[in-house]
Design an enzyme around this catalytic site. Structure first.
Site, PDB file in Angstrom:
ATOM      1  N   GLN A 215      12.061  -3.680  -9.954  1.00 26.36           N
ATOM      2  CA  GLN A 215      13.290  -3.849  -9.786  1.00 26.36           C
ATOM      3  C   GLN A 215      14.052  -3.161  -8.860  1.00 26.36           C
ATOM      4  O   GLN A 215      15.010  -3.499  -8.228  1.00 26.36           O
ATOM      5  CB  GLN A 215      14.055  -3.500 -11.358  1.00 26.36           C
ATOM      6  CG  GLN A 215      15.480  -3.641 -11.450  1.00 26.36           C
ATOM      7  CD  GLN A 215      15.907  -5.127 -11.177  1.00 26.36           C
ATOM      8  OE1 GLN A 215      15.469  -6.170 -11.811  1.00 26.36           O
ATOM      9  NE2 GLN A 215      17.201  -5.334 -10.674  1.00 26.36           N
ATOM     10  N   LYS A 216      13.308  -2.331  -8.267  1.00 24.83           N
ATOM     11  CA  LYS A 216      13.715  -1.318  -7.046  1.00 24.83           C
ATOM     12  C   LYS A 216      13.985  -2.343  -5.986  1.00 24.83           C
ATOM     13  O   LYS A 216      14.934  -2.026  -5.145  1.00 24.83           O
ATOM     14  CB  LYS A 216      12.424  -0.616  -6.760  1.00 24.83           C
ATOM     15  CG  LYS A 216      12.371  -0.007  -5.263  1.00 24.83           C
ATOM     16  CD  LYS A 216      13.317   1.340  -5.180  1.00 24.83           C
ATOM     17  CE  LYS A 216      13.435   2.180  -4.185  1.00 24.83           C
ATOM     18  NZ  LYS A 216      12.942   1.506  -2.698  1.00 24.83           N
TER      19      LYS A 216
ATOM     20  N   HIS B 248       2.271   4.834  -4.977  1.00 25.75           N
ATOM     21  CA  HIS B 248       2.754   5.734  -5.753  1.00 25.75           C
ATOM     22  C   HIS B 248       3.059   5.295  -7.262  1.00 25.75           C
ATOM     23  O   HIS B 248       2.640   4.306  -7.535  1.00 25.75           O
ATOM     24  CB  HIS B 248       4.241   6.344  -5.114  1.00 25.75           C
ATOM     25  CG  HIS B 248       5.035   4.937  -4.863  1.00 25.75           C
ATOM     26  ND1 HIS B 248       5.718   4.332  -5.959  1.00 25.75           N
ATOM     27  CD2 HIS B 248       5.694   4.528  -3.665  1.00 25.75           C
ATOM     28  CE1 HIS B 248       6.379   3.570  -5.280  1.00 25.75           C
ATOM     29  NE2 HIS B 248       6.436   3.558  -4.013  1.00 25.75           N
TER      30      HIS B 248
ATOM     31  N   SER C 205       9.574   5.533  -3.381  1.00 30.85           N
ATOM     32  CA  SER C 205       9.304   4.614  -2.235  1.00 30.85           C
ATOM     33  C   SER C 205       8.334   5.102  -1.371  1.00 30.85           C
ATOM     34  O   SER C 205       8.288   6.406  -1.169  1.00 30.85           O
ATOM     35  CB  SER C 205      10.866   4.464  -1.631  1.00 30.85           C
ATOM     36  OG  SER C 205      10.578   3.922  -0.475  1.00 30.85           O
TER      37      SER C 205
ATOM     38  N   GLY D  64       0.616  -1.265   0.142  1.00 27.74           N
ATOM     39  CA  GLY D  64       0.082  -0.151   0.069  1.00 27.74           C
ATOM     40  C   GLY D  64       0.599   1.057  -0.063  1.00 27.74           C
ATOM     41  O   GLY D  64       2.052   1.126  -0.527  1.00 27.74           O
TER      42      GLY D  64
ATOM     43  N   GLN E  57       7.670  -9.681   7.670  1.00 24.50           N
ATOM     44  CA  GLN E  57       8.934  -9.279   7.097  1.00 24.50           C
ATOM     45  C   GLN E  57       9.456  -8.212   7.740  1.00 24.50           C
ATOM     46  O   GLN E  57      10.786  -7.482   7.200  1.00 24.50           O
ATOM     47  CB  GLN E  57       8.655  -8.932   5.594  1.00 24.50           C
ATOM     48  CG  GLN E  57       7.780  -7.812   5.175  1.00 24.50           C
ATOM     49  CD  GLN E  57       7.395  -7.688   3.770  1.00 24.50           C
ATOM     50  OE1 GLN E  57       6.672  -8.441   3.425  1.00 24.50           O
ATOM     51  NE2 GLN E  57       7.985  -6.865   3.083  1.00 24.50           N
TER      52      GLN E  57
ATOM     53  N   GLY F 152       5.431   4.300  -8.950  1.00 23.17           N
ATOM     54  CA  GLY F 152       6.283   3.121  -8.724  1.00 23.17           C
ATOM     55  C   GLY F 152       5.340   1.847  -8.869  1.00 23.17           C
ATOM     56  O   GLY F 152       5.230   1.000  -9.805  1.00 23.17           O
ATOM     57  N   HIS F 153       4.554   1.761  -8.052  1.00 17.08           N
ATOM     58  CA  HIS F 153       3.499   0.778  -7.857  1.00 17.08           C
ATOM     59  C   HIS F 153       2.506   0.746  -9.004  1.00 17.08           C
ATOM     60  O   HIS F 153       2.265  -0.136  -9.806  1.00 17.08           O
ATOM     61  CB  HIS F 153       2.450   0.881  -6.665  1.00 17.08           C
ATOM     62  CG  HIS F 153       3.157   0.606  -5.575  1.00 17.08           C
ATOM     63  ND1 HIS F 153       3.254   2.036  -4.448  1.00 17.08           N
ATOM     64  CD2 HIS F 153       3.832  -0.223  -4.674  1.00 17.08           C
ATOM     65  CE1 HIS F 153       3.926   1.326  -3.452  1.00 17.08           C
ATOM     66  NE2 HIS F 153       4.309   0.142  -3.690  1.00 17.08           N
TER      67      HIS F 153
END
Ligand code: AMP
Length: 299
Positions: free
Chosen positions: A169-170, A49, A206, A46, A76, A51-52
Site C-alpha cells: 500500500q506504500k 527491507h 523505503s 531489491g 520506470q 516492508g518487502h
C-alpha cells in the site's frame, strides 16, 4: 555497473534458488503447477527491507511457492532520476529471501527482460494505463513512470503466471493502477494489498531511505506527522479538503519541498473536495533532493 566482491559472486552464482533466465523460471513454475501448487509473486527492485519482507511473508503464508523478482526496471525511471545510483544489495537480498522461505528469486538482466527493446524504446510494446489514473500524484512529475511499471509487471505476470501477486500500500497509486490493469487485461491473478511497514517513529520503510542522512531522517518524520494530524482533524469533524491541507504547513520547514498533498478516493483515485471515509491522503516531499512518498486512509 554493479560492484560486488569475488567471493560474493561465487556464493551468488552457487545459489540454487537464483534464476536469471525466463526459460528457467517458466520450467520451474510449470513443474510446480503440474503438482497443483499455488504460486505467489512478489515483484521488487531489491535493496530489500522489512516492508518487502512483509509481502514475502504474506505470500509464503498464502501460497505453496513464492517467487520474488529483483529487477531495477529502467523503463520506470525518468532520464533525470536515480536509476544508476539506485541501491543494489543482491547478496543481502538473497540471504533475506533464503531465511524467509522464498522458493525462487528471479534476477534478470535488462537484456533478458527487454531484449533489443532496451535500445529501441520507440519500437517496444508498452502497457499504458489510462491517463485518468496517471495524470495525478506521482504520475504528474514522473512522466511515463506508470507505463514502465505496468509494462514490467505485465511481463512478470506473463513469465511467472502467479495465482497471487503481493504489492505494498506504500505505493498506493501503483496498486490501484496494477489492479485496474489486471482487470482490464483479464490477467488471471489475484492482487493482494499489504499494509505499510514503518519504523517505530512512523517513517515508512523505503529503499530510498538509504539516501537520507540522520538529520534528513528526522525531517522525513514530517510526512507521517502530517498524515496523522489530518486524520485527527477529520475525526474531529473537519472534512473540507482545503482546510485539512492547510494543517500540513505546521510541520513543513525550509528542508521540505512539498510536491503534493492530495485527497482521493481510495479505489478510483478521483480527487475529493470534501473528505469522507473512503478518502486516501497521499503526500510526496523532497528532502535534500530525495523524493519520499507516504499515504494513509483518513479513517
Ligand atoms: P520496490 O522494491 O520499491 O519496487 O517495492 C516492491 C514492493 O514492496 C512494492 O509493492 C512496494 O509497495 C512494497 N513496499 C515498499 N516499501 C514498503 C513498506 N514500507 N511497506 C509495505 N510495502 C512496501
Amino acid at each position: 555497473m554493479i560492484k560486488i566482491g569475488f567471493f560474493a559472486i561465487i556464493s551468488i552464482r552457487g545459489n540454487k534458488m537464483l534464476k536469471n533466465k525466463i526459460t528457467e523460471v517458466r520450467a520451474k513454475v510449470s513443474a510446480w503447477k503440474k503438482q497443483g501448487l499455488k504460486i505467489g509473486l512478489v515483484p521488487t527492485m531489491g535493496a530489500l527491507h522489512d516492508g518487502h519482507l512483509s509481502l514475502i511473508r504474506k505470500s509464503v503464508e498464502t501460497c505453496d511457492k513464492t517467487v520474488v523478482s529483483i529487477f531495477v526496471n529502467p523503463t520506470q525511471f525518468g532520464p533525470s532520476e536515480d536509476l544508476e545510483k539506485y541501491p543494489r544489495t543482491l547478496e543481502a537480498d538473497l540471504k533475506m529471501c533464503e531465511e524467509n522461505g522464498v522458493d525462487l528469486v528471479f534476477y534478470p538482466s535488462v537484456e533478458e527482460m527487454y531484449g533489443e527493446g532496451q535500445n529501441t524504446n520507440d519500437f517496444f510494446t508498452y502497457v499504458v494505463p489510462p491517463f485518468f489514473y496517471t495524470n495525478k500524484l506521482c504520475g504528474k512529475s514522473r512522466i511515463g513512470h506508470f507505463d514502465g511499471v505496468c509494462t514490467v509487471v505485465a511481463k512478470l505476470f506473463n513469465i511467472v503466471q502467479p495465482d497471487y501477486a503481493f504489492f505494498g500500500q506504500k505505493d498506493a497509486q501503483q496498486l490501484v493502477i496494477i489492479k485496474k490493469m489486471a482487470k482490464d487485461l483479464n490477467i488471471p491473478v489475484q492482487i493482494v494489498s499489504c499494509p505499510i511497514i514503518r519504523e517505530e517513529n512512523g517513517l515508512a520503510l523505503s529503499s530510498r531511505n538509504k539516501y537520507l542522512s540522520e538529520t534528513d531522517k528526522q525531517e522525513a518524520l514530517a510526512l507521517n506527522k502530517i498524515l496523522t494530524n489530518i486524520k485527527l482533524c477529520y475525526n474531529k469533524g473537519i472534512t473540507d479538503v482545503k482546510a485539512l491541507s492547510e494543517t500540513a504547513f505546521a510541520f513543513l520547514n525550509e528542508h521540505h519541498e512539498l510536491e503534493y498533498l492530495e485527497f482521493v478516493d481510495r479505489s478510483t483515485l478521483e480527487n475529493k473536495m470534501v473528505a469522507d471515509d473512503d478518502t486516501l491522503i497521499l503526500i510526496a516531499v523532497r528532502i535534500n533532493n530525495v523524493r519520499l512518498i507516504d499515504n494513509c486512509t483518513i479513517t
